[in-house]
Scaffold this motif. Structure first.
Motif, PDB file in Angstrom:
ATOM      1  N   ASP A 252       0.811  -1.216   0.000  1.00 60.39           N
ATOM      2  CA  ASP A 252       0.000   0.000   0.000  1.00 60.39           C
ATOM      3  C   ASP A 252       0.843   1.265   0.000  1.00 60.39           C
ATOM      4  O   ASP A 252       1.797   1.399   0.784  1.00 60.39           O
ATOM      5  CB  ASP A 252      -0.917   0.014   1.231  1.00 60.39           C
ATOM      6  CG  ASP A 252      -2.011  -1.038   1.144  1.00 60.39           C
ATOM      7  OD1 ASP A 252      -2.380  -1.407   0.016  1.00 60.39           O
ATOM      8  OD2 ASP A 252      -2.497  -1.475   2.205  1.00 60.39           O
TER       9      ASP A 252
ATOM     10  N   GLU B  76      -3.321   3.996  -2.733  1.00 60.93           N
ATOM     11  CA  GLU B  76      -4.451   4.052  -1.797  1.00 60.93           C
ATOM     12  C   GLU B  76      -4.672   5.467  -1.288  1.00 60.93           C
ATOM     13  O   GLU B  76      -4.905   5.690  -0.099  1.00 60.93           O
ATOM     14  CB  GLU B  76      -4.248   3.074  -0.637  1.00 60.93           C
ATOM     15  CG  GLU B  76      -5.549   2.727   0.039  1.00 60.93           C
ATOM     16  CD  GLU B  76      -5.466   1.496   0.917  1.00 60.93           C
ATOM     17  OE1 GLU B  76      -6.519   1.032   1.354  1.00 60.93           O
ATOM     18  OE2 GLU B  76      -4.359   1.005   1.169  1.00 60.93           O
TER      19      GLU B  76
ATOM     20  N   ASN C 209      -9.564   0.065  -4.714  1.00 61.95           N
ATOM     21  CA  ASN C 209      -9.455  -0.170  -3.273  1.00 61.95           C
ATOM     22  C   ASN C 209     -10.530   0.628  -2.553  1.00 61.95           C
ATOM     23  O   ASN C 209     -11.285   1.389  -3.179  1.00 61.95           O
ATOM     24  CB  ASN C 209      -8.044   0.162  -2.747  1.00 61.95           C
ATOM     25  CG  ASN C 209      -7.622   1.582  -3.064  1.00 61.95           C
ATOM     26  OD1 ASN C 209      -8.227   2.539  -2.584  1.00 61.95           O
ATOM     27  ND2 ASN C 209      -6.583   1.725  -3.886  1.00 61.95           N
TER      28      ASN C 209
END
Length: 463
Positions: A40, A73, A117
């Motif tokens: 991430d 993200e 996401n």
């Protein structure tokens, strides 16, 4: 007709109108091709000028690859001119980055990122679109978000000197309103992310199921009918019997078919295909993947994926080598430089804070301490330990994986926390030994040499 294969044999042939052959899903990169993958990217500011913590050594690894992947993200935009708003339905926190992050990601070495996401639409469609524009302007290929479902699930491509790379991105963890949709009749499509919907069942012991059945039968509004004796539905939750209490998942067959088709098509137009999934199941507390994921990862590779990269639970999970191709069930966190500002009013309310009194940083610290729902948040040191994965290819096959342990400075103050550096020797070995243990159930052997994990494969001329 071509023969279908077993687990250790050749890749199966998809009979799609006679077009596909074994060659159409074979890895086709030139010798020396390198892929770097990390987990991430929760980053709010440019970091390449940051001289502390040994970050430059990490950047060198990222830059020395043909393709460098991470899970994007966060959103990228200038809040001073932003036309959207923080959404009432958001992914647990509002992730936003300065516009300077776009060129900085490129400078770090990232040239492909996944977008599907649970944070992709924290700031609505406007935030999603501005992020797409920032990545496009800096030549970073991205997949997983688009103006319709067809665009979101489609493969996107990167040209490299050693081969053309396709990326397919989807998420099994997402906010319901972020799911993209195609037009239907007169109804227009909906912008959003590529989803993998999962039906969740809670597994309980037989005596527990009977207790749940009695509770359900006693509630007002229940109407008896014929039912499966091994299943109970109560308050929207499905329970079934099993040997141990756990969670079980079944992937939506429509999403599965859509994703597999786009993987197949992506590989038909590329030499190498990365498939990436963002999922928190069964929870951020779990070091094992959910029960559906292994078989689905195998199907993705059978469809043409050369690497499957999972992320979402914010910690490492095991590595599997399937038919000579790599499966990473979670690469954990790479950057969690989460100086989150601005923070939407809904998040202040969720953590009992007052924006007239408390600061954005105090909300962030509170959220990281409490975590999401029953998850332990970021208090556990494993959330600040991960790896940078480097894979090298020879003779059009995966020859070696190198796993560089990193640590993200859990003990530092908030302004300096979350920026990776190569882990010092004792910590590096502990990270690799934990990863070795997590990978053992998949039959993966990891050698440890000079505080680096190594998985060696023997190149072969056959697939």
């Amino acid at each position: 007709m071509a023969k279908q294969s077993n687990e250790n044999g050749r890749h199966p042939v998809h009979q799609g109108g006679g077009y596909d052959t074994v060659a159409s899903i074979a890895t086709n990169v030139a010798d020396g091709f390198r892929m770097v993958a990390v987990g991430d990217l929760i980053v709010t500011r440019p970091l390449t000028k940051y001289q502390g913590s040994g970050f430059a050594a990490i950047v060198k690894i990222l830059q020395d690859a043909d393709v460098t992947f991470g899970n994007m993200e966060t959103n990228i935009f200038d809040i001073r001119s932003f036309k959207g708003s923080p959404q009432a339905e958001y992914g647990g926190a509002y992730h936003v980055s300065l516009p300077e992050l776009g060129p900085d990601l490129k400078a770090m070495g990232f040239n492909v990122v996944g977008r599907a996401n649970n944070h992709a639409l924290d700031w609505g469609v406007e935030g999603m679109r501005e992020t797409s524009q920032a990545l496009d302007q800096n030549g970073i290929a991205h997949a997983g978000a688009g103006e319709s479902l067809a665009q979101a699930v489609a493969a996107r491509f990167l040209e490299t000197p050693r081969g053309r790379v396709a990326l397919v991105s989807f998420a099994s963890s997402f906010t319901p309103l972020s799911r993209a949709a195609d037009p239907a009749g007169e109804a227009p499509g909906r912008a959003g992310i590529s989803p993998l919907r999962l039906a969740k069942t809670t597994v309980v012991l037989p005596e527990m199921l009977e207790s749940l059945r009695r509770i359900r039968n006693a509630l007002p509004g229940f109407k008896p009918s014929s039912e499966d004796p091994n299943r109970v539905e109560l308050s929207g939750v499905t329970y079934k019997t099993g040997d141990t209490a756990s969670y079980s998942y079944e992937a939506d067959p429509r999403d599965v078919a859509n994703i597999l088709r786009n993987v197949r098509q992506g590989k038909q137009f590329a030499d190498f295909c990365i498939v990436t999934n963002h999922g928190h199941q069964p929870g951020n507390w779990s070091r094992e993947p959910p029960d559906y994921e292994q078989s689905f990862a195998h199907r993705l590779i059978d469809a043409g994926a050369d690497a499957y990269v999972g992320h979402g639970p914010h910690q490492l999970r095991g590595i599997e080598i399937y038919k000579g191709r790599s499966i990473f069930y979670s690469l954990g966190n790479f950057i969690i430089d989460d100086l989150r500002t601005p923070v939407g009013a809904d998040m202040f309310a969720a953590y009992d804070k007052d924006p007239r009194v408390d600061t954005d940083a105090e909300v962030t610290v509170n959220e990281m301490a409490r975590g999401y729902e029953t998850d332990p948040g970021f208090s556990d040191p494993v959330f600040y330990e991960s790896i940078v994965m480097v894979s090298r290819f020879e003779q059009k096959q995966l020859a070696e994986l190198r796993l560089y342990p990193i640590e993200l400075g859990r003990s530092r103050r908030l302004a300096n926390r979350g920026v990776p550096r190569l882990a010092p020797a004792p910590q590096a070995r502990a990270i690799l030994e934990r990863l070795l243990k997590l990978s053992k159930p998949f039959g993966t052997r990891i050698a440890i040499a000079n505080d680096v994990g190594v998985i060696r494969l023997r190149p072969s001329s056959s697939l």
